[in-house]
Design a protein around this motif. Structure first.
Motif, PDB file in Angstrom:
ATOM      1  N   UNK A 226       0.842  -1.206   0.000  1.00 58.94           N
ATOM      2  CA  UNK A 226       0.000   0.000   0.000  1.00 58.94           C
ATOM      3  C   UNK A 226       0.876   1.254   0.000  1.00 58.94           C
ATOM      4  N   UNK A 227       1.906   1.261   0.823  1.00 58.45           N
ATOM      5  CA  UNK A 227       2.805   2.415   0.877  1.00 58.45           C
ATOM      6  C   UNK A 227       3.509   2.628  -0.465  1.00 58.45           C
ATOM      7  N   UNK A 228       3.924   1.534  -1.103  1.00 59.47           N
ATOM      8  CA  UNK A 228       4.582   1.658  -2.404  1.00 59.47           C
ATOM      9  C   UNK A 228       3.619   2.234  -3.446  1.00 59.47           C
ATOM     10  N   UNK A 229       2.375   1.779  -3.414  1.00 60.49           N
ATOM     11  CA  UNK A 229       1.379   2.309  -4.346  1.00 60.49           C
ATOM     12  C   UNK A 229       1.120   3.794  -4.075  1.00 60.49           C
ATOM     13  N   UNK A 230       1.026   4.151  -2.799  1.00 62.72           N
ATOM     14  CA  UNK A 230       0.814   5.552  -2.448  1.00 62.72           C
ATOM     15  C   UNK A 230       1.981   6.418  -2.905  1.00 62.72           C
ATOM     16  N   UNK A 231       3.188   5.910  -2.806  1.00 62.38           N
ATOM     17  CA  UNK A 231       4.365   6.655  -3.268  1.00 62.38           C
ATOM     18  C   UNK A 231       4.323   6.863  -4.781  1.00 62.38           C
ATOM     19  N   UNK A 232       3.867   5.861  -5.521  1.00 68.20           N
ATOM     20  CA  UNK A 232       3.736   6.027  -6.974  1.00 68.20           C
ATOM     21  C   UNK A 232       2.683   7.087  -7.297  1.00 68.20           C
ATOM     22  N   UNK A 233       1.596   7.091  -6.532  1.00 69.37           N
ATOM     23  CA  UNK A 233       0.555   8.098  -6.747  1.00 69.37           C
ATOM     24  C   UNK A 233       1.100   9.487  -6.440  1.00 69.37           C
ATOM     25  N   UNK A 234       1.919   9.619  -5.404  1.00 73.20           N
ATOM     26  CA  UNK A 234       2.540  10.911  -5.098  1.00 73.20           C
ATOM     27  C   UNK A 234       3.428  11.381  -6.244  1.00 73.20           C
ATOM     28  N   UNK A 235       4.104  10.446  -6.910  1.00 69.65           N
ATOM     29  CA  UNK A 235       4.892  10.812  -8.088  1.00 69.65           C
ATOM     30  C   UNK A 235       3.989  11.445  -9.151  1.00 69.65           C
ATOM     31  N   UNK A 236       2.804  10.846  -9.354  1.00 66.63           N
ATOM     32  CA  UNK A 236       1.856  11.389 -10.333  1.00 66.63           C
ATOM     33  C   UNK A 236       1.360  12.769  -9.883  1.00 66.63           C
ATOM     34  N   UNK A 237       1.114  12.927  -8.582  1.00 69.95           N
ATOM     35  CA  UNK A 237       0.692  14.230  -8.051  1.00 69.95           C
ATOM     36  C   UNK A 237       1.768  15.281  -8.292  1.00 69.95           C
ATOM     37  N   UNK A 238       3.010  14.912  -8.026  1.00 68.31           N
ATOM     38  CA  UNK A 238       4.105  15.863  -8.217  1.00 68.31           C
ATOM     39  C   UNK A 238       4.205  16.287  -9.679  1.00 68.31           C
ATOM     40  N   UNK A 239       4.089  15.334 -10.584  1.00 63.19           N
ATOM     41  CA  UNK A 239       4.145  15.644 -12.010  1.00 63.19           C
ATOM     42  C   UNK A 239       3.026  16.616 -12.382  1.00 63.19           C
ATOM     43  N   UNK A 240       1.830  16.332 -11.911  1.00 65.57           N
ATOM     44  CA  UNK A 240       0.664  17.184 -12.228  1.00 65.57           C
ATOM     45  C   UNK A 240       0.875  18.595 -11.698  1.00 65.57           C
ATOM     46  N   UNK A 241       1.256  18.719 -10.433  1.00 66.50           N
ATOM     47  CA  UNK A 241       1.359  20.047  -9.822  1.00 66.50           C
ATOM     48  C   UNK A 241       2.588  20.799 -10.294  1.00 66.50           C
TER      49      UNK A 241
END
Length: 171
Positions: A151-166
């Motif tokens: 779950x933590x690894x998946x959340x970290x990947x999602x944060x990567x997507x958030x960073x790219x977007x923002x």
């Protein structure tokens, strides 16, 4: 919901209908089920708590409206909320709203918030990985920890997507 409404008010004073429209726009299809009455209940609670202040604005061709704005205590609460790293409560809808609110209000940098959250999740991941190594093979606790790690690894990947977007949104 209170923190999100406060953060939206940090951008500009608004009435309930405007706040609901901004929330629906930010959430896209996830905002379709948003109960408009909840916004007004939240606004009354914020006013009662001294975090927002309402003033009546007269209109020529329509009924008067209550427009809400932040108090200093409300602004302090928004600033504190933007700095929270409580991921269990935040992921993913509330965290997305936190980033949008930070950008809209100017009280925080969405990319910096993502970076802080990433650091916290990496700390938790390292702890979970250390703990799973101490568990006997085939243990239930080891399986549970493995689920937490995934779950933590998946959340970290999602944060990567958030960073790219923002990062793209702020340039």
């Amino acid at each position: 919901m209170q923190d999100i409404v406060l953060a939206l008010l940090a951008k500009e004073p608004s009435h309930g209908y405007e706040l609901r429209a901004r929330l629906c726009e930010t959430l896209g299809p996830l905002g379709e089920g948003l109960n408009g009455g909840q916004i007004y209940v939240t606004l009354r609670r914020l006013e009662k708590a001294g975090l927002a202040h309402a003033r009546v604005v007269g209109q020529i061709d329509r009924p008067d409206r209550k427009v809400y704005e932040l108090t200093l205590a409300g602004r302090d609460r928004v600033t504190a909320w933007l700095g929270e790293l409580d991921w269990e409560r935040a992921a993913p809808t509330e965290f997305h709203l936190k980033l949008a609110a930070a950008a809209a209000s100017g009280l925080g940098d969405p990319v910096a918030i993502v970076e802080a959250q990433r650091s916290e999740l990496l700390r938790r991941l390292a702890g979970a990985q250390r703990t799973v190594l101490s568990q006997p093979d085939g243990s239930g606790a080891g399986l549970l920890l493995e689920g937490a790690i995934l779950r933590l690894q998946a959340d970290l990947r999602w944060l990567d997507a958030c960073e790219t977007h923002w990062t793209k949104s702020t340039t």
